[in-house]
Design an enzyme around this catalytic site. Structure first.
Site, short mmCIF file in Angstrom:
data_model
loop_
_atom_site.label_atom_id
_atom_site.label_comp_id
_atom_site.label_asym_id
_atom_site.label_seq_id
_atom_site.Cartn_x
_atom_site.Cartn_y
_atom_site.Cartn_z
N ASN A 1 0.83 -1.21 0.00
CA ASN A 1 0.00 0.00 0.00
C ASN A 1 0.87 1.26 0.00
O ASN A 1 1.92 1.30 0.63
CB ASN A 1 -1.03 0.00 1.14
CG ASN A 1 -0.43 -0.17 2.52
OD1 ASN A 1 0.54 -0.88 2.70
ND2 ASN A 1 -1.04 0.49 3.50
N GLU B 1 0.45 5.36 0.44
CA GLU B 1 -0.44 6.44 0.85
C GLU B 1 0.15 7.80 0.49
O GLU B 1 1.30 7.89 0.04
CB GLU B 1 -0.68 6.35 2.37
CG GLU B 1 -1.36 5.05 2.77
CD GLU B 1 -1.54 4.92 4.28
OE1 GLU B 1 -0.96 5.72 5.05
OE2 GLU B 1 -2.27 4.01 4.67
N CYS C 1 -4.25 0.67 -2.29
CA CYS C 1 -4.10 -0.58 -1.53
C CYS C 1 -3.05 -1.47 -2.20
O CYS C 1 -2.83 -1.39 -3.41
CB CYS C 1 -5.42 -1.35 -1.50
SG CYS C 1 -6.79 -0.47 -0.74
N GLU D 1 -3.24 -4.57 -2.96
CA GLU D 1 -3.81 -5.45 -3.99
C GLU D 1 -3.91 -4.73 -5.33
O GLU D 1 -3.62 -5.31 -6.38
CB GLU D 1 -5.21 -5.93 -3.58
CG GLU D 1 -5.25 -6.78 -2.33
CD GLU D 1 -5.51 -5.97 -1.06
OE1 GLU D 1 -5.00 -4.83 -0.95
OE2 GLU D 1 -6.22 -6.49 -0.18
N CYS E 1 -10.51 -4.84 0.55
CA CYS E 1 -11.57 -3.84 0.69
C CYS E 1 -12.49 -3.87 -0.53
O CYS E 1 -12.22 -4.58 -1.51
CB CYS E 1 -10.96 -2.45 0.87
SG CYS E 1 -10.39 -1.69 -0.67
N CYS F 1 -10.93 -2.99 -3.96
CA CYS F 1 -10.04 -4.06 -4.42
C CYS F 1 -10.84 -5.27 -4.89
O CYS F 1 -10.47 -5.94 -5.85
CB CYS F 1 -9.06 -4.45 -3.33
SG CYS F 1 -7.80 -3.17 -3.08
ZN LIG Z 1 -8.24 -2.26 -1.07
#
Ligand SMILES: [Zn+2]
Length: 161
Positions: A62, A64, A73, A75, A112, A115
């Site tokens: 990830n 940010e 993310c 993924e 999430c 994703c």
């Molecule tokens: Zn995600």
């Protein structure tokens, strides 16, 4: 009126020690890749590692930034890398792990919503399921045979045709 039901099954392992050697290796790689995350805001570092159908290994973590909600993310970083490096190449399995300053990494986390949508589209695009191996630094491990099973009644590209 007719009631419909949606079910899916997945495997639960007590620990990484119960996985096949290949799955355990991939999950360990994902654990290591958490170190590459840039997560100064969430302090939640996620690592994802894919074994592609051609045998290549692709990693994501990830990433940010100060505009916190627009971070990526692990993924989706992985899927973007995989598609860029090996267009249309299916993924055999993705292992996902995490570590955090705030919580114990002792159980699996699942992708999430965004994703899940991205994984579902990836599967559709390459015509092959993505198998997920989900585990923390310790504890139980989930193996989900097809990522799109996590997104029932998905909105897909078919609706736009
Ligand atoms: Zn995600």
């Amino acid at each position: 009126m007719k009631k419909s039901e949606y079910t899916f099954s997945y495997e639960v392992y007590d620990s990484i020690d119960d996985l096949t050697e290949e799955d355990a290796w991939l999950l360990n790689e994902a654990r290591e890749v958490t170190e590459h995350a840039y997560a100064p805001y969430s302090h939640f570092q996620v690592g994802a590692v894919a074994k592609m159908m051609n045998g290549e290994i692709v990693a994501g973590s990830n990433q940010e930034n100060a505009s916190f909600p627009v971070g990526l993310c692990a993924e989706r970083v992985l899927l973007a890398s995989a598609s860029s490096l090996y267009p249309k190449m299916p993924i055999e399995s993705i292992a996902v792990s995490y570590q955090s300053d705030n919580v114990e990494s002792d159980h699996p986390i699942t992708p999430c919503g965004i994703c899940r949508q991205t994984l579902q589209e990836f599967e559709n695009r390459v015509g092959h399921p993505v198998r997920l191996i989900l585990g923390g630094m310790q504890g139980k491990v989930f193996v989900i045979p097809q990522a799109s099973a996590l997104l029932p009644l998905a909105f897909t590209s078919e609706e736009l045709k």
